[in-house]
Design a protein around this motif. Structure first.
Motif, PDB file in Angstrom:
ATOM      1  N   ALA A  33       0.828  -1.206   0.000  1.00  0.00           N
ATOM      2  CA  ALA A  33       0.000   0.000   0.000  1.00  0.00           C
ATOM      3  C   ALA A  33       0.864   1.259   0.000  1.00  0.00           C
ATOM      4  O   ALA A  33       0.563   2.238  -0.693  1.00  0.00           O
ATOM      5  N   ALA A  34       1.951   1.250   0.779  1.00  0.00           N
ATOM      6  CA  ALA A  34       2.853   2.399   0.816  1.00  0.00           C
ATOM      7  C   ALA A  34       3.516   2.623  -0.533  1.00  0.00           C
ATOM      8  O   ALA A  34       3.748   3.770  -0.948  1.00  0.00           O
ATOM      9  N   ALA A  35       3.818   1.528  -1.254  1.00  0.00           N
ATOM     10  CA  ALA A  35       4.409   1.638  -2.593  1.00  0.00           C
ATOM     11  C   ALA A  35       3.431   2.317  -3.547  1.00  0.00           C
ATOM     12  O   ALA A  35       3.816   3.173  -4.355  1.00  0.00           O
ATOM     13  N   ILE A  36       2.161   1.932  -3.471  1.00  0.00           N
ATOM     14  CA  ILE A  36       1.134   2.562  -4.301  1.00  0.00           C
ATOM     15  C   ILE A  36       1.037   4.051  -3.978  1.00  0.00           C
ATOM     16  O   ILE A  36       0.931   4.897  -4.877  1.00  0.00           O
ATOM     17  N   ALA A  37       1.081   4.386  -2.690  1.00  0.00           N
ATOM     18  CA  ALA A  37       1.012   5.793  -2.290  1.00  0.00           C
ATOM     19  C   ALA A  37       2.205   6.569  -2.826  1.00  0.00           C
ATOM     20  O   ALA A  37       2.058   7.688  -3.340  1.00  0.00           O
ATOM     21  N   LEU A  38       3.395   5.987  -2.732  1.00  0.00           N
ATOM     22  CA  LEU A  38       4.606   6.667  -3.200  1.00  0.00           C
ATOM     23  C   LEU A  38       4.535   6.947  -4.697  1.00  0.00           C
ATOM     24  O   LEU A  38       4.819   8.072  -5.140  1.00  0.00           O
ATOM     25  N   VAL A  39       4.149   5.952  -5.476  1.00  0.00           N
ATOM     26  CA  VAL A  39       4.070   6.136  -6.930  1.00  0.00           C
ATOM     27  C   VAL A  39       3.005   7.179  -7.275  1.00  0.00           C
ATOM     28  O   VAL A  39       3.223   8.047  -8.137  1.00  0.00           O
ATOM     29  N   THR A  40       1.873   7.116  -6.609  1.00  0.00           N
ATOM     30  CA  THR A  40       0.787   8.058  -6.895  1.00  0.00           C
ATOM     31  C   THR A  40       1.201   9.484  -6.596  1.00  0.00           C
ATOM     32  O   THR A  40       0.904  10.412  -7.370  1.00  0.00           O
ATOM     33  N   MET A  41       1.896   9.690  -5.486  1.00  0.00           N
ATOM     34  CA  MET A  41       2.276  11.044  -5.093  1.00  0.00           C
ATOM     35  C   MET A  41       3.487  11.563  -5.860  1.00  0.00           C
ATOM     36  O   MET A  41       3.571  12.751  -6.171  1.00  0.00           O
ATOM     37  N   ALA A  42       4.423  10.676  -6.183  1.00  0.00           N
ATOM     38  CA  ALA A  42       5.670  11.116  -6.805  1.00  0.00           C
ATOM     39  C   ALA A  42       5.626  11.116  -8.326  1.00  0.00           C
ATOM     40  O   ALA A  42       6.277  11.930  -8.979  1.00  0.00           O
ATOM     41  N   GLN A  43       4.841  10.195  -8.904  1.00  0.00           N
ATOM     42  CA  GLN A  43       4.830  10.058 -10.360  1.00  0.00           C
ATOM     43  C   GLN A  43       3.491  10.404 -10.999  1.00  0.00           C
ATOM     44  O   GLN A  43       3.356  10.317 -12.222  1.00  0.00           O
ATOM     45  N   GLY A  44       2.523  10.763 -10.184  1.00  0.00           N
ATOM     46  CA  GLY A  44       1.239  11.173 -10.731  1.00  0.00           C
ATOM     47  C   GLY A  44       0.172  10.106 -10.649  1.00  0.00           C
ATOM     48  O   GLY A  44       0.454   8.923 -10.458  1.00  0.00           O
ATOM     49  N   MET A  45      -1.076  10.539 -10.822  1.00  0.00           N
ATOM     50  CA  MET A  45      -2.213   9.647 -10.656  1.00  0.00           C
ATOM     51  C   MET A  45      -2.269   8.558 -11.725  1.00  0.00           C
ATOM     52  O   MET A  45      -2.719   7.449 -11.473  1.00  0.00           O
ATOM     53  N   ARG A  46      -1.783   8.855 -12.923  1.00  0.00           N
ATOM     54  CA  ARG A  46      -1.833   7.865 -13.996  1.00  0.00           C
ATOM     55  C   ARG A  46      -0.999   6.632 -13.649  1.00  0.00           C
ATOM     56  O   ARG A  46      -1.488   5.495 -13.724  1.00  0.00           O
ATOM     57  N   ASN A  47       0.248   6.848 -13.262  1.00  0.00           N
ATOM     58  CA  ASN A  47       1.105   5.715 -12.880  1.00  0.00           C
ATOM     59  C   ASN A  47       0.606   5.046 -11.608  1.00  0.00           C
ATOM     60  O   ASN A  47       0.651   3.816 -11.481  1.00  0.00           O
ATOM     61  N   GLY A  48       0.141   5.858 -10.656  1.00  0.00           N
ATOM     62  CA  GLY A  48      -0.373   5.300  -9.414  1.00  0.00           C
ATOM     63  C   GLY A  48      -1.591   4.429  -9.641  1.00  0.00           C
ATOM     64  O   GLY A  48      -1.735   3.357  -9.032  1.00  0.00           O
ATOM     65  N   THR A  49      -2.467   4.861 -10.544  1.00  0.00           N
ATOM     66  CA  THR A  49      -3.666   4.078 -10.847  1.00  0.00           C
ATOM     67  C   THR A  49      -3.294   2.764 -11.518  1.00  0.00           C
ATOM     68  O   THR A  49      -3.863   1.708 -11.216  1.00  0.00           O
ATOM     69  N   TRP A  50      -2.324   2.794 -12.431  1.00  0.00           N
ATOM     70  CA  TRP A  50      -1.873   1.582 -13.112  1.00  0.00           C
ATOM     71  C   TRP A  50      -1.353   0.557 -12.115  1.00  0.00           C
ATOM     72  O   TRP A  50      -1.729  -0.627 -12.153  1.00  0.00           O
ATOM     73  N   VAL A  51      -0.500   1.009 -11.198  1.00  0.00           N
ATOM     74  CA  VAL A  51       0.060   0.099 -10.188  1.00  0.00           C
ATOM     75  C   VAL A  51      -1.036  -0.407  -9.256  1.00  0.00           C
ATOM     76  O   VAL A  51      -1.092  -1.601  -8.927  1.00  0.00           O
ATOM     77  N   ALA A  52      -1.922   0.490  -8.840  1.00  0.00           N
ATOM     78  CA  ALA A  52      -2.978   0.108  -7.902  1.00  0.00           C
ATOM     79  C   ALA A  52      -3.919  -0.933  -8.508  1.00  0.00           C
ATOM     80  O   ALA A  52      -4.288  -1.919  -7.844  1.00  0.00           O
ATOM     81  N   LEU A  53      -4.303  -0.740  -9.762  1.00  0.00           N
ATOM     82  CA  LEU A  53      -5.234  -1.675 -10.401  1.00  0.00           C
ATOM     83  C   LEU A  53      -4.632  -3.066 -10.541  1.00  0.00           C
ATOM     84  O   LEU A  53      -5.291  -4.083 -10.253  1.00  0.00           O
ATOM     85  N   TRP A  54      -3.378  -3.135 -10.990  1.00  0.00           N
ATOM     86  CA  TRP A  54      -2.742  -4.433 -11.151  1.00  0.00           C
ATOM     87  C   TRP A  54      -2.486  -5.110  -9.805  1.00  0.00           C
ATOM     88  O   TRP A  54      -2.504  -6.341  -9.701  1.00  0.00           O
ATOM     89  N   ALA A  55      -2.226  -4.315  -8.759  1.00  0.00           N
ATOM     90  CA  ALA A  55      -2.034  -4.894  -7.431  1.00  0.00           C
ATOM     91  C   ALA A  55      -3.351  -5.370  -6.838  1.00  0.00           C
ATOM     92  O   ALA A  55      -3.392  -6.335  -6.062  1.00  0.00           O
ATOM     93  N   LEU A  56      -4.446  -4.693  -7.197  1.00  0.00           N
ATOM     94  CA  LEU A  56      -5.756  -5.076  -6.670  1.00  0.00           C
ATOM     95  C   LEU A  56      -6.243  -6.403  -7.251  1.00  0.00           C
ATOM     96  O   LEU A  56      -6.981  -7.135  -6.574  1.00  0.00           O
ATOM     97  N   LEU A  57      -5.843  -6.726  -8.467  1.00  0.00           N
ATOM     98  CA  LEU A  57      -6.338  -7.950  -9.105  1.00  0.00           C
ATOM     99  C   LEU A  57      -6.047  -9.210  -8.294  1.00  0.00           C
ATOM    100  O   LEU A  57      -6.962  -9.987  -7.993  1.00  0.00           O
TER     101      LEU A  57
END
Length: 284
Positions: A33-57
């Motif tokens: 979860a912290a990794a998803i937060a880091l990517v979302t905050m540091a690299q933007g919502m697009r990259n964060g959403t991509w990581v979050a969706l694939w992790a949620l599967l």
């Protein structure tokens, strides 16, 4: 910790590897979860959403198999908090945003997955029965405290919110360590909720605690952002007074074991929201 954050930021696939690992291994879920937060905050919502969706599967797949969707709601809660933080730059709003997501998760669990709750309660009943055979008095005491399915759902929602908040803070700490060392400490010590909202959250938490255990399991959700703001105030005072790490450690240990201090933290944050008491503490 910094090394893990650097690995996550090397690229999309490295971030996804950490996120998926936590979605598969429950013990590593907060890191995911912290990794998803880091990517979302540091690299933007697009990259964060991509990581979050694939992790949620895989998290949702495991939930479908086992009935436990806790990891999925943890990842979703942190992602929502990270999006709010990235868009508003307000840590207090980000922590508050986690609460409704966790509450929805609890209600979904209670409404659509009662079989999982009943399975948990059956395991608890078996454990209590085993204790009663060895120590009748202890077993009877625990039996009287046996929670209902509604309470278990509320406790799981509250636990999810607390763990999600800590994961979001960890992601924010990683971001600070990589790009602006020391900024997280300043931001956390300055954490403060709006006065009217603080009063409402404290009122809900206290009213639920006084009305009974059924309601208290759910109303504790309202106390989480207030409690974290109290921790920030605690760190602020310790910093101003140069009290050091030992003072902070003792304070946290006492907060864990003394129930009265949990209420005291809520009231301290409420007073600080209107009177700014903590910020009036003179530096040593």
């Amino acid at each position: 910790m910094r090394g893990l954050a650097e690995f996550i930021m090397r690229g999309r696939w490295q971030a996804l590897a950490v996120a998926v690992l936590g979605s598969v291994l429950v013990i590593a879920a907060p890191m995911s979860a912290a990794a998803i937060a880091l990517v979302t905050m540091a690299q933007g919502m697009r990259n964060g959403t991509w990581v979050a969706l694939w992790a949620l599967l895989p998290a949702l797949l495991l939930g479908w198999v086992s009935g436990d969707y806790g990891t999925g709601f943890l990842l979703l809660s942190v992602y929502v908090g990270a999006v709010v933080l990235a868009q508003t730059l307000s840590l207090s709003l980000a922590l508050i945003a986690i609460i409704p997501v966790s509450a929805v998760g609890g209600f979904v669990l209670l409404t659509f997955n009662t079989a999982f709750l009943e399975a948990m309660l059956s395991m608890l009943d078996a454990w209590i029965a085993a204790l009663q055979s060895e120590s009748p008095e202890t077993g009877d005491s625990l039996s009287a405290l046996r929670p209902t399915a509604n309470q278990v759902a509320g406790l799981m929602a509250t636990g999810n919110a607390f763990l999600a908040s800590l994961s979001l803070l960890l992601g924010r700490y990683w971001q600070s360590a990589l790009f602006k060392p020391g900024a997280f400490g300043e931001e956390f010590r300055a954490l403060k909720l709006p006065g009217a909202l603080t009063a409402l959250l404290v009122l809900v938490a206290m009213a639920g605690a006084l009305s009974g255990s059924e309601t208290a399991a759910w109303s504790a959700l309202a106390g989480i952002p207030v409690t974290l703001a109290g921790f920030g105030l605690f760190h602020h005072i310790a910093k101003r007074q140069q009290l050091g790490g030992t003072f902070l450690t003792i304070g946290y240990v006492l907060w864990v074991i003394v129930d009265g201090l949990k209420v005291g933290v809520l009231l301290a944050v409420l007073l600080d929201a209107f009177l700014d008491l903590g910020r009036r503490v003179k530096p040593k």
